[in-house]
Write a protein that holds these residues in place. Sequence first.
Motif, PDB file in Angstrom:
ATOM      1  N   SER A  75      51.820  35.964  42.974  1.00  0.00           N
ATOM      2  CA  SER A  75      51.348  36.278  41.774  1.00  0.00           C
ATOM      3  C   SER A  75      50.894  37.797  41.807  1.00  0.00           C
ATOM      4  N   VAL A  76      50.828  38.413  40.516  1.00  0.00           N
ATOM      5  CA  VAL A  76      50.204  39.604  40.341  1.00  0.00           C
ATOM      6  C   VAL A  76      48.738  39.773  40.792  1.00  0.00           C
ATOM      7  N   ALA A  77      48.153  38.838  40.252  1.00  0.00           N
ATOM      8  CA  ALA A  77      46.788  38.720  40.564  1.00  0.00           C
ATOM      9  C   ALA A  77      46.373  38.511  41.944  1.00  0.00           C
ATOM     10  N   ASN A  78      47.127  37.793  42.862  1.00  0.00           N
ATOM     11  CA  ASN A  78      46.972  37.763  44.317  1.00  0.00           C
ATOM     12  C   ASN A  78      47.253  38.869  45.146  1.00  0.00           C
ATOM     13  N   VAL A  79      48.393  39.807  44.778  1.00  0.00           N
ATOM     14  CA  VAL A  79      48.418  41.076  45.356  1.00  0.00           C
ATOM     15  C   VAL A  79      47.389  41.855  45.063  1.00  0.00           C
ATOM     16  N   LEU A  80      47.053  42.337  43.638  1.00  0.00           N
ATOM     17  CA  LEU A  80      46.038  43.127  43.505  1.00  0.00           C
ATOM     18  C   LEU A  80      44.623  42.800  44.125  1.00  0.00           C
ATOM     19  N   ILE A  81      44.457  41.578  44.206  1.00  0.00           N
ATOM     20  CA  ILE A  81      43.061  41.274  44.921  1.00  0.00           C
ATOM     21  C   ILE A  81      43.067  41.884  46.360  1.00  0.00           C
ATOM     22  N   ILE A  82      44.160  41.345  46.862  1.00  0.00           N
ATOM     23  CA  ILE A  82      44.131  41.679  48.385  1.00  0.00           C
ATOM     24  C   ILE A  82      44.170  43.082  48.297  1.00  0.00           C
ATOM     25  N   MET A  83      44.888  43.962  47.538  1.00  0.00           N
ATOM     26  CA  MET A  83      44.839  45.461  47.838  1.00  0.00           C
ATOM     27  C   MET A  83      43.394  45.795  47.456  1.00  0.00           C
ATOM     28  N   SER A  84      42.589  45.373  46.707  1.00  0.00           N
ATOM     29  CA  SER A  84      41.281  45.708  46.535  1.00  0.00           C
ATOM     30  C   SER A  84      40.314  45.637  47.698  1.00  0.00           C
ATOM     31  N   LEU A  85      40.806  45.388  48.814  1.00  0.00           N
ATOM     32  CA  LEU A  85      39.970  45.458  50.148  1.00  0.00           C
ATOM     33  C   LEU A  85      39.978  46.940  50.379  1.00  0.00           C
ATOM     34  N   LEU A  91      40.043  50.380  42.276  1.00  0.00           N
ATOM     35  CA  LEU A  91      40.059  48.915  41.895  1.00  0.00           C
ATOM     36  C   LEU A  91      40.284  48.741  40.262  1.00  0.00           C
ATOM     37  N   LEU A  92      40.140  49.564  39.617  1.00  0.00           N
ATOM     38  CA  LEU A  92      40.566  49.167  38.184  1.00  0.00           C
ATOM     39  C   LEU A  92      41.682  48.828  38.211  1.00  0.00           C
ATOM     40  N   GLU A  93      42.808  49.292  39.060  1.00  0.00           N
ATOM     41  CA  GLU A  93      44.008  48.605  38.922  1.00  0.00           C
ATOM     42  C   GLU A  93      44.336  46.982  38.873  1.00  0.00           C
ATOM     43  N   VAL A  94      43.354  46.792  39.595  1.00  0.00           N
ATOM     44  CA  VAL A  94      43.254  45.146  39.883  1.00  0.00           C
ATOM     45  C   VAL A  94      42.931  44.470  38.338  1.00  0.00           C
ATOM     46  N   ILE A  95      42.237  44.859  37.639  1.00  0.00           N
ATOM     47  CA  ILE A  95      41.712  44.465  36.345  1.00  0.00           C
ATOM     48  C   ILE A  95      42.645  44.890  35.567  1.00  0.00           C
ATOM     49  N   PHE A  96      43.273  46.016  35.168  1.00  0.00           N
ATOM     50  CA  PHE A  96      44.471  46.500  34.416  1.00  0.00           C
ATOM     51  C   PHE A  96      45.586  45.558  34.832  1.00  0.00           C
ATOM     52  N   GLY A  97      46.008  45.468  35.936  1.00  0.00           N
ATOM     53  CA  GLY A  97      46.986  44.907  36.184  1.00  0.00           C
ATOM     54  C   GLY A  97      47.052  43.276  35.981  1.00  0.00           C
ATOM     55  N   ILE A  98      45.868  42.710  36.308  1.00  0.00           N
ATOM     56  CA  ILE A  98      45.986  41.334  35.862  1.00  0.00           C
ATOM     57  C   ILE A  98      46.037  41.090  34.376  1.00  0.00           C
ATOM     58  N   LEU A  99      45.297  42.193  33.391  1.00  0.00           N
ATOM     59  CA  LEU A  99      45.341  41.765  32.210  1.00  0.00           C
ATOM     60  C   LEU A  99      46.751  42.161  31.476  1.00  0.00           C
ATOM     61  N   LEU A 100      47.387  43.145  32.120  1.00  0.00           N
ATOM     62  CA  LEU A 100      48.937  43.466  31.783  1.00  0.00           C
ATOM     63  C   LEU A 100      49.825  42.216  31.929  1.00  0.00           C
ATOM     64  N   VAL A 135      33.650  43.241  39.821  1.00  0.00           N
ATOM     65  CA  VAL A 135      34.352  44.532  40.372  1.00  0.00           C
ATOM     66  C   VAL A 135      33.882  45.588  39.264  1.00  0.00           C
ATOM     67  N   ILE A 136      34.159  45.280  38.149  1.00  0.00           N
ATOM     68  CA  ILE A 136      33.992  46.337  37.131  1.00  0.00           C
ATOM     69  C   ILE A 136      32.495  46.905  37.075  1.00  0.00           C
ATOM     70  N   GLY A 137      31.509  45.699  37.261  1.00  0.00           N
ATOM     71  CA  GLY A 137      30.206  46.207  37.193  1.00  0.00           C
ATOM     72  C   GLY A 137      29.786  46.825  38.367  1.00  0.00           C
ATOM     73  N   ALA A 138      30.267  46.651  39.435  1.00  0.00           N
ATOM     74  CA  ALA A 138      30.236  47.395  40.750  1.00  0.00           C
ATOM     75  C   ALA A 138      30.620  49.068  40.660  1.00  0.00           C
ATOM     76  N   LEU A 139      31.872  49.137  40.005  1.00  0.00           N
ATOM     77  CA  LEU A 139      32.326  50.303  39.778  1.00  0.00           C
ATOM     78  C   LEU A 139      31.507  51.160  38.828  1.00  0.00           C
ATOM     79  N   PHE A 140      30.908  50.526  37.840  1.00  0.00           N
ATOM     80  CA  PHE A 140      30.342  51.055  36.786  1.00  0.00           C
ATOM     81  C   PHE A 140      28.788  51.835  37.213  1.00  0.00           C
TER      82      PHE A 140
END
Length: 345
Positions: A121-131, A282-291, A311-316
Amino acid sequence: MDIRYQKPLGHTQAVFLMVAVALLWSMAGVVTRQLESAARFEVTFWRSAFTAITLILILPLWRRNRAAQQAGQAKTSGRSGLGRVLNRYWGVVPESRAFWISGLCWSVMFSAFMLALTFTSVANVLIIMSLGPLLTALVARVFIGQGLPLRTWLACMAAGAGIVYMYGSQLVAAMTASEAGVSSLVTGSLIALCVPVAASVNWTVVQRSQTQGATVDLVPSVLLGACLSSLYTLPLAVPFAATTADVAWLALLGIFQLAIPCALSVVCARVLKAPEISLLALLEVIFGILLAWLGAGEQPGTNVLLGGGVVIGALFMNELMGWRSRRGTPRIQTLTAQKAQDHMR
């Protein structure tokens, strides 16, 4: 005028530009789910091929005002006529080790990401990428001695915790399904892991090159990466099965999801530190899962949404806490521009 001689990006501008880059990158998942018959390696080939074609067309425009300065900036005595042309219009620098390393990293990221999306899934790929932020922080510290403030370490740990929480929920769901689902998840996850590994090396190479005052423009390494990805996926892509609509979708990805944002991300890397780049990415993860949720019906679970919020909170918080401390601190691009102006006087 050379990009390095233009008014440099401010830190705030670079942050917002990197957010826009993450949004463009996030289109891949939802667009991939619209494909009708394109096979795994064919998907990767077409996207990389369109990326290469786009960069072949836009890089000469990107570099068109450099001609007057190019001869004094690059070593040309050992180049053939073809080499000089490639450097003049596309910025190819065959004598630069950083150019080849960065290009190879881009090719791995281009290929592994799309291939992983065809397994899980998109979520799995994006989450792994976020390492990426964790790996980038480690690589940058070990190889270029780049110290990190406590806030960045805390942000990396918080983001990592959110990612682990999200991925754990996905893994448990797959294990309760079928054996084939687990196999696909593991295969896709291992392939996806190649992306943050390559990205951490790539961002560190770009950062080190700029720190040392190198005149090599690493934007063309994105073109090299697209060409390499196209070349080694082509034999695996034939015979082609994609429909006209599939090719159109993949052309969209090649232009707007890869060529343009990847080139802009290298520009951002001249202003932002390597770990900052990865954290914003990392914002790509959130945007990608939402899209993928809105456009392809891949609805994430509550655990995924909660982890994404961490994740978003950590970035902010990382950006907010570091805003004041960055004032008055010259960035790499600023120092380069100052040196150029001194040289021109």
